[in-house]
Design a protein around this motif. Structure first.
Motif, PDB file in Angstrom:
ATOM      1  N   PRO A 175     -19.213  49.433  47.737  1.00  0.00           N
ATOM      2  CA  PRO A 175     -17.957  48.848  47.227  1.00  0.00           C
ATOM      3  C   PRO A 175     -17.080  49.885  46.542  1.00  0.00           C
ATOM      4  N   ARG A 176     -15.779  49.652  46.600  1.00  0.00           N
ATOM      5  CA  ARG A 176     -14.841  50.505  45.892  1.00  0.00           C
ATOM      6  C   ARG A 176     -14.837  50.147  44.409  1.00  0.00           C
ATOM      7  N   ALA A 177     -14.415  51.098  43.596  1.00  0.00           N
ATOM      8  CA  ALA A 177     -14.362  50.873  42.145  1.00  0.00           C
ATOM      9  C   ALA A 177     -12.927  50.602  41.706  1.00  0.00           C
ATOM     10  N   SER A 178     -12.784  49.996  40.561  1.00  0.00           N
ATOM     11  CA  SER A 178     -11.455  49.786  39.987  1.00  0.00           C
ATOM     12  C   SER A 178     -10.864  51.138  39.602  1.00  0.00           C
ATOM     13  N   GLU A 179      -9.563  51.309  39.816  1.00  0.00           N
ATOM     14  CA  GLU A 179      -8.918  52.581  39.506  1.00  0.00           C
ATOM     15  C   GLU A 179      -8.059  52.501  38.243  1.00  0.00           C
ATOM     16  N   LYS A 180      -8.179  51.407  37.507  1.00  0.00           N
ATOM     17  CA  LYS A 180      -7.364  51.261  36.308  1.00  0.00           C
ATOM     18  C   LYS A 180      -7.759  52.252  35.217  1.00  0.00           C
ATOM     19  N   ASP A 181      -9.031  52.728  35.274  1.00  0.00           N
ATOM     20  CA  ASP A 181      -9.503  53.606  34.203  1.00  0.00           C
ATOM     21  C   ASP A 181      -8.766  54.930  34.159  1.00  0.00           C
ATOM     22  N   SER A 182      -8.233  55.400  35.317  1.00  0.00           N
ATOM     23  CA  SER A 182      -7.546  56.697  35.332  1.00  0.00           C
ATOM     24  C   SER A 182      -6.217  56.630  34.592  1.00  0.00           C
ATOM     25  N   GLU A 183      -5.717  55.415  34.358  1.00  0.00           N
ATOM     26  CA  GLU A 183      -4.450  55.256  33.652  1.00  0.00           C
ATOM     27  C   GLU A 183      -4.676  54.831  32.204  1.00  0.00           C
ATOM     28  N   SER A 184      -5.930  54.660  31.797  1.00  0.00           N
ATOM     29  CA  SER A 184      -6.215  54.154  30.458  1.00  0.00           C
ATOM     30  C   SER A 184      -6.735  55.239  29.527  1.00  0.00           C
ATOM     31  N   GLY A 185      -6.468  56.494  29.854  1.00  0.00           N
ATOM     32  CA  GLY A 185      -6.892  57.595  28.993  1.00  0.00           C
ATOM     33  C   GLY A 185      -5.986  57.708  27.783  1.00  0.00           C
ATOM     34  N   ARG A 186      -6.109  58.816  27.092  1.00  0.00           N
ATOM     35  CA  ARG A 186      -5.286  59.027  25.902  1.00  0.00           C
ATOM     36  C   ARG A 186      -4.915  60.493  25.805  1.00  0.00           C
ATOM     37  N   ALA A 187      -3.994  60.787  24.914  1.00  0.00           N
ATOM     38  CA  ALA A 187      -3.602  62.172  24.684  1.00  0.00           C
ATOM     39  C   ALA A 187      -4.505  62.807  23.631  1.00  0.00           C
ATOM     40  N   PHE A 188      -4.735  64.108  23.759  1.00  0.00           N
ATOM     41  CA  PHE A 188      -5.488  64.841  22.745  1.00  0.00           C
ATOM     42  C   PHE A 188      -4.563  65.174  21.583  1.00  0.00           C
ATOM     43  N   SER A 189      -5.098  65.124  20.371  1.00  0.00           N
ATOM     44  CA  SER A 189      -4.317  65.526  19.195  1.00  0.00           C
ATOM     45  C   SER A 189      -4.296  67.050  19.111  1.00  0.00           C
ATOM     46  N   THR A 190      -3.427  67.565  18.240  1.00  0.00           N
ATOM     47  CA  THR A 190      -3.342  69.021  18.054  1.00  0.00           C
ATOM     48  C   THR A 190      -4.687  69.590  17.604  1.00  0.00           C
ATOM     49  N   GLU A 191      -5.350  68.895  16.695  1.00  0.00           N
ATOM     50  CA  GLU A 191      -6.663  69.357  16.210  1.00  0.00           C
ATOM     51  C   GLU A 191      -7.692  69.328  17.338  1.00  0.00           C
ATOM     52  N   GLU A 192      -7.632  68.301  18.163  1.00  0.00           N
ATOM     53  CA  GLU A 192      -8.577  68.210  19.288  1.00  0.00           C
ATOM     54  C   GLU A 192      -8.329  69.313  20.312  1.00  0.00           C
ATOM     55  N   ILE A 193      -7.071  69.630  20.561  1.00  0.00           N
ATOM     56  CA  ILE A 193      -6.745  70.700  21.514  1.00  0.00           C
ATOM     57  C   ILE A 193      -7.338  72.025  21.043  1.00  0.00           C
ATOM     58  N   ASP A 194      -7.165  72.329  19.758  1.00  0.00           N
ATOM     59  CA  ASP A 194      -7.731  73.567  19.199  1.00  0.00           C
ATOM     60  C   ASP A 194      -9.255  73.586  19.355  1.00  0.00           C
ATOM     61  N   ALA A 195      -9.892  72.458  19.052  1.00  0.00           N
ATOM     62  CA  ALA A 195     -11.353  72.380  19.145  1.00  0.00           C
ATOM     63  C   ALA A 195     -11.823  72.518  20.593  1.00  0.00           C
ATOM     64  N   ILE A 196     -11.094  71.912  21.521  1.00  0.00           N
ATOM     65  CA  ILE A 196     -11.474  71.984  22.937  1.00  0.00           C
ATOM     66  C   ILE A 196     -11.333  73.404  23.452  1.00  0.00           C
ATOM     67  N   PHE A 197     -10.231  74.070  23.083  1.00  0.00           N
ATOM     68  CA  PHE A 197     -10.033  75.450  23.541  1.00  0.00           C
ATOM     69  C   PHE A 197     -11.152  76.367  23.028  1.00  0.00           C
ATOM     70  N   LYS A 198     -11.533  76.182  21.763  1.00  0.00           N
ATOM     71  CA  LYS A 198     -12.612  77.010  21.197  1.00  0.00           C
ATOM     72  C   LYS A 198     -13.933  76.743  21.905  1.00  0.00           C
TER      73      LYS A 198
END
Length: 361
Positions: A175-198
């Protein structure tokens, strides 16, 4: 029921009636031996006498094929891709072929690890396909990613079904899966971006850092970043046609941010492929995933937090910078109002309410 021969097949075929007004099921017996084909036909006839469901009949066929046809010649696992490339009807672009090859390789790596005795396509069963679909779901793949894997594997099996002596396409019933999850994400905060880059610089040799920077400043999907080529960098601009929108001939032109220019200058010093990020297409199954980077960065991944969140972040940063909506849509390659789902700038909403006059009685 009856067995018969087709002019383009060496095997005996079985004609299975389903009842008045219903189409007949025609399936290969997978054998050139008439007596063995007759035995299979009789077994199916007996099964039909107990239960007339076409699904039960097809299940009996698959079970018999798995038990009886181990020695039927088929395509070895390591030759599946080469066989598919020779099929003129695959009708796919170079970018799509690269994606399909990646999906096939990922499945075969999983298969060899889970079922080491499987040697060819003929021995891959529907139950294995279901097990792999469960594996994809457990790997937190988005609905679109899951469906892309399923669709590409289905297409490869469909093109090779006759050549590989397959009685059915094992991916057809997944069976195919629902594709709504790809539109239900969120933006990273400035602090999260710094942590992810590190974290990205530390995890697995730092090879997630460059794709993350590219995603933040271009809004490209991971599937596009994997396929980016050096000849798509044109005089300070990135000019790219995403695989997802290729059929609609949607091309994005994004001016290169200074961070991206610096990144590309570093990458070009050890350039060895036409792709800018060739390691994304050749990574081993034991390599770190972006989920590993998020974990090291201490990011809560509840709510479909994946690499695709960079696209949400890109659109949100454009909104916070008060970039006009038309320009934001052109930069991100959006042609509909779906881009609004990627805009998580709450200050914009707060300012709008704050601009309303205070009315007192």
């Amino acid at each position: 029921m009856a067995i018969y021969k087709r002019p383009n097949s060496p095997y005996w075929w079985i004609n299975i009636p389903q009842g008045p007004g219903k189409p007949r099921i025609q399936r290969s017996s997978g054998t050139e031996d008439k007596e063995k084909a007759r035995m299979i036909e009789q077994t199916l006839f007996a099964a039909r006498g107990r239960k007339s469901s076409a699904d039960i009949l097809c299940g009996v066929i698959r079970q018999l094929m798995e038990e009886e046809q181990v020695d039927v010649p088929s395509i070895p696992l390591d030759e599946i891709w080469q066989a598919y490339e020779r099929v003129p009807s695959h009708n796919a672009s170079r970018a799509m072929m690269s994606i399909r090859r990646g999906h096939l390789n990922r499945f075969l790596e999983w298969l060899k690890d889970r079922y080491p005795t499987v040697a060819n396509m003929r021995l891959i069963t529907e139950s294995m396909a279901f097990a792999y679909s469960d594996h994809l779901s457990d790997e937190t793949a988005t609905g679109k990613t899951y469906n892309a894997h399923r669709s590409n594997l289905y297409h490869i099996w469909k093109c090779l079904q006759r050549r590989a002596a397959l009685t059915s396409n094992i991916w057809e019933t997944i069976p195919r899966a629902s594709e709504k999850d790809s539109e239900s994400g969120r933006a990273f905060s400035t602090e999260e971006i710094d942590a992810i880059f590190k974290a990205a610089e530390e995890v697995d040799g730092g090879w997630w850092y460059a794709p993350a920077v590219m995603a933040l400043y271009t809004g490209l999907r991971l599937s596009s970043i994997k396929e980016l080529r050096w000849d798509e960098i044109e005089g300070g601009w990135l000019v790219h046609t995403p695989t997802k929108t290729k059929a609609h001939k949607i091309r994005v032109r994004v001016p290169l941010h200074p961070m991206v220019c610096e990144l590309l200058a570093d990458l070009e010093t050890w350039r060895y492929d036409e792709k800018i990020f060739p390691w994304l297409s050749t990574r081993k199954k034991e390599a770190a995933t972006f989920a590993d980077v998020l974990a090291m960065a201490g990011i809560n991944t509840d709510g479909h937090v994946t690499f695709h969140c960079w696209r949400h972040t890109f659109r949100t940063l454009l909104a916070e910078a008060k970039v006009a909506e038309d320009a934001a849509k052109r930069l991100g390659g959006w042609t509909t109002d779906i881009h609004l789902l990627y805009n998580h700038d709450e200050k914009q909403l707060q300012d709008a309410i704050g601009a309303l006059p205070t009315m007192r009685s």
